[in-house]
Scaffold this active site. Sequence first.
Site, PDB file in Angstrom:
ATOM      1  N   SER A  98     116.551  41.765  59.019  1.00 41.30           N
ATOM      2  CA  SER A  98     117.818  41.693  59.002  1.00 41.30           C
ATOM      3  C   SER A  98     118.843  42.827  58.942  1.00 41.30           C
ATOM      4  O   SER A  98     118.567  43.349  57.884  1.00 41.30           O
ATOM      5  CB  SER A  98     118.942  40.376  59.449  1.00 41.30           C
ATOM      6  N   HIS A  99     119.488  43.140  59.453  1.00 43.33           N
ATOM      7  CA  HIS A  99     120.772  44.186  59.728  1.00 43.33           C
ATOM      8  C   HIS A  99     121.320  44.315  58.789  1.00 43.33           C
ATOM      9  O   HIS A  99     121.351  44.624  57.541  1.00 43.33           O
ATOM     10  CB  HIS A  99     120.882  45.170  60.894  1.00 43.33           C
ATOM     11  N   SER A 100     122.012  42.962  57.601  1.00 42.84           N
ATOM     12  CA  SER A 100     122.931  42.113  57.443  1.00 42.84           C
ATOM     13  C   SER A 100     121.894  41.697  56.156  1.00 42.84           C
ATOM     14  O   SER A 100     121.350  40.551  56.564  1.00 42.84           O
ATOM     15  CB  SER A 100     123.607  41.665  58.543  1.00 42.84           C
ATOM     16  N   ASP A 125     115.599  40.596  64.158  1.00 46.73           N
ATOM     17  CA  ASP A 125     117.481  40.443  64.554  1.00 46.73           C
ATOM     18  C   ASP A 125     117.285  41.926  66.088  1.00 46.73           C
ATOM     19  O   ASP A 125     118.399  41.997  67.226  1.00 46.73           O
ATOM     20  CB  ASP A 125     118.821  40.568  63.219  1.00 46.73           C
ATOM     21  N   SER A 131     116.329  48.335  66.597  1.00 48.09           N
ATOM     22  CA  SER A 131     115.706  49.338  65.833  1.00 48.09           C
ATOM     23  C   SER A 131     115.442  48.194  64.419  1.00 48.09           C
ATOM     24  O   SER A 131     114.169  48.986  63.869  1.00 48.09           O
ATOM     25  CB  SER A 131     116.962  50.133  64.865  1.00 48.09           C
TER      26      SER A 131
END
Length: 128
Positions: free
Chosen positions: A9-11, A68, A71
Amino acid sequence: MSVTVVLLSHSAAVARGVADLAGQMAPSATVLAVGGTADGRLGTDADALERAVRQAVSAGDEVALLVDLGSAVLTAKTVLADLDDAPVALVDAPFLEGAVAAVVTASIGAGLAEVVAQAGLARDLRKA
Protein backbone atom coordinates in the site's frame (compact mmCIF):
# COMPACT_ATOMS: atom_id res chain seq x y z
CA MET A 1 4.18 -25.28 0.15
CA SER A 2 2.25 -22.49 1.87
CA VAL A 3 1.15 -19.16 0.47
CA THR A 4 2.20 -15.90 2.10
CA VAL A 5 0.03 -12.90 1.31
CA VAL A 6 2.00 -9.67 0.81
CA LEU A 7 0.08 -6.41 0.91
CA LEU A 8 1.61 -3.35 -0.78
CA SER A 9 0.00 0.00 0.00
CA HIS A 10 0.99 3.62 -0.38
CA SER A 11 0.25 3.97 3.34
CA ALA A 12 1.95 2.02 6.11
CA ALA A 13 -1.17 2.42 8.24
CA VAL A 14 -3.42 1.03 5.50
CA ALA A 15 -1.11 -1.93 4.85
CA ARG A 16 -0.95 -2.75 8.57
CA GLY A 17 -4.68 -2.26 9.05
CA VAL A 18 -5.67 -4.54 6.19
CA ALA A 19 -3.11 -7.12 7.34
CA ASP A 20 -4.51 -6.95 10.88
CA LEU A 21 -8.10 -7.33 9.71
CA ALA A 22 -7.37 -10.22 7.37
CA GLY A 23 -5.07 -11.84 9.91
CA GLN A 24 -7.76 -11.82 12.58
CA MET A 25 -10.01 -13.80 10.25
CA ALA A 26 -7.31 -16.38 9.59
CA PRO A 27 -4.68 -16.29 12.34
CA SER A 28 -2.75 -19.24 10.92
CA ALA A 29 -1.98 -17.44 7.65
CA THR A 30 1.17 -15.44 7.02
CA VAL A 31 0.49 -11.84 5.98
CA LEU A 32 3.22 -9.28 5.38
CA ALA A 33 2.37 -5.58 5.22
CA VAL A 34 4.53 -3.26 3.12
CA GLY A 35 3.45 0.35 3.12
CA GLY A 36 4.73 3.85 2.64
CA THR A 37 8.23 4.99 1.81
CA ALA A 38 11.40 4.32 3.77
CA ASP A 39 11.18 7.79 5.31
CA GLY A 40 7.55 7.41 6.39
CA ARG A 41 5.80 9.32 3.63
CA LEU A 42 3.01 8.10 1.38
CA GLY A 43 4.30 6.06 -1.53
CA THR A 44 5.75 2.65 -2.21
CA ASP A 45 9.16 1.22 -1.41
CA ALA A 46 10.47 -1.28 -3.93
CA ASP A 47 13.29 -2.38 -1.62
CA ALA A 48 10.87 -3.13 1.22
CA LEU A 49 8.63 -5.06 -1.15
CA GLU A 50 11.56 -7.08 -2.44
CA ARG A 51 12.64 -7.91 1.13
CA ALA A 52 9.14 -9.10 2.02
CA VAL A 53 8.86 -11.29 -1.08
CA ARG A 54 12.35 -12.73 -0.59
CA GLN A 55 11.55 -13.43 3.08
CA ALA A 56 8.49 -15.46 2.10
CA VAL A 57 10.21 -17.28 -0.76
CA SER A 58 13.27 -18.11 1.36
CA ALA A 59 10.88 -19.70 3.87
CA GLY A 60 9.66 -21.96 1.07
CA ASP A 61 6.38 -20.15 0.46
CA GLU A 62 4.64 -19.00 -2.66
CA VAL A 63 3.49 -15.36 -2.63
CA ALA A 64 0.17 -13.73 -3.47
CA LEU A 65 0.85 -10.01 -3.86
CA LEU A 66 -2.01 -7.52 -3.59
CA VAL A 67 -1.58 -3.78 -4.22
CA ASP A 68 -3.75 -0.77 -3.47
CA LEU A 69 -3.39 1.79 -6.28
CA GLY A 70 -2.05 2.12 -9.81
CA SER A 71 1.54 3.15 -9.14
CA ALA A 72 1.87 0.28 -6.66
CA VAL A 73 1.26 -2.00 -9.64
CA LEU A 74 4.29 -0.45 -11.34
CA THR A 75 6.40 -0.94 -8.21
CA ALA A 76 5.25 -4.56 -7.95
CA LYS A 77 5.94 -5.30 -11.61
CA THR A 78 9.41 -3.75 -11.36
CA VAL A 79 10.29 -5.86 -8.33
CA LEU A 80 8.82 -9.03 -9.83
CA ALA A 81 10.84 -8.54 -13.03
CA ASP A 82 13.99 -8.88 -10.92
CA LEU A 83 12.72 -12.07 -9.24
CA ASP A 84 12.58 -14.17 -12.39
CA ASP A 85 11.62 -17.60 -11.14
CA ALA A 86 10.12 -16.72 -7.78
CA PRO A 87 6.68 -18.26 -7.16
CA VAL A 88 4.87 -14.91 -6.93
CA ALA A 89 1.55 -13.82 -8.41
CA LEU A 90 0.38 -10.22 -8.68
CA VAL A 91 -3.31 -10.49 -7.82
CA ASP A 92 -5.94 -8.51 -9.72
CA ALA A 93 -8.40 -7.94 -6.87
CA PRO A 94 -9.74 -5.18 -4.64
CA PHE A 95 -7.24 -4.51 -1.88
CA LEU A 96 -9.28 -5.12 1.28
CA GLU A 97 -11.78 -7.71 0.08
CA GLY A 98 -9.16 -9.50 -2.00
CA ALA A 99 -6.76 -9.58 0.93
CA VAL A 100 -9.36 -11.14 3.21
CA ALA A 101 -10.25 -13.76 0.59
CA ALA A 102 -6.59 -14.51 -0.11
CA VAL A 103 -5.63 -14.83 3.55
CA VAL A 104 -8.59 -17.03 4.44
CA THR A 105 -7.96 -19.26 1.42
CA ALA A 106 -4.24 -19.49 2.19
CA SER A 107 -5.03 -20.41 5.80
CA ILE A 108 -6.76 -23.63 4.73
CA GLY A 109 -3.71 -24.79 2.81
CA ALA A 110 -4.76 -23.85 -0.73
CA GLY A 111 -2.08 -23.36 -3.35
CA LEU A 112 -1.18 -20.12 -5.06
CA ALA A 113 -3.56 -20.57 -8.02
CA GLU A 114 -6.55 -21.08 -5.72
CA VAL A 115 -5.58 -18.17 -3.47
CA VAL A 116 -5.34 -15.91 -6.53
CA ALA A 117 -8.66 -17.18 -7.90
CA GLN A 118 -10.54 -16.64 -4.63
CA ALA A 119 -9.09 -13.17 -4.18
CA GLY A 120 -10.14 -12.29 -7.72
CA LEU A 121 -13.72 -13.32 -6.97
CA ALA A 122 -13.86 -10.53 -4.41
CA ARG A 123 -14.09 -8.11 -7.35
CA ASP A 124 -17.68 -9.24 -7.93
CA LEU A 125 -18.93 -8.98 -4.34
CA ARG A 126 -21.97 -6.72 -4.17
CA LYS A 127 -22.46 -4.39 -1.22
CA ALA A 128 -25.88 -3.05 -2.03
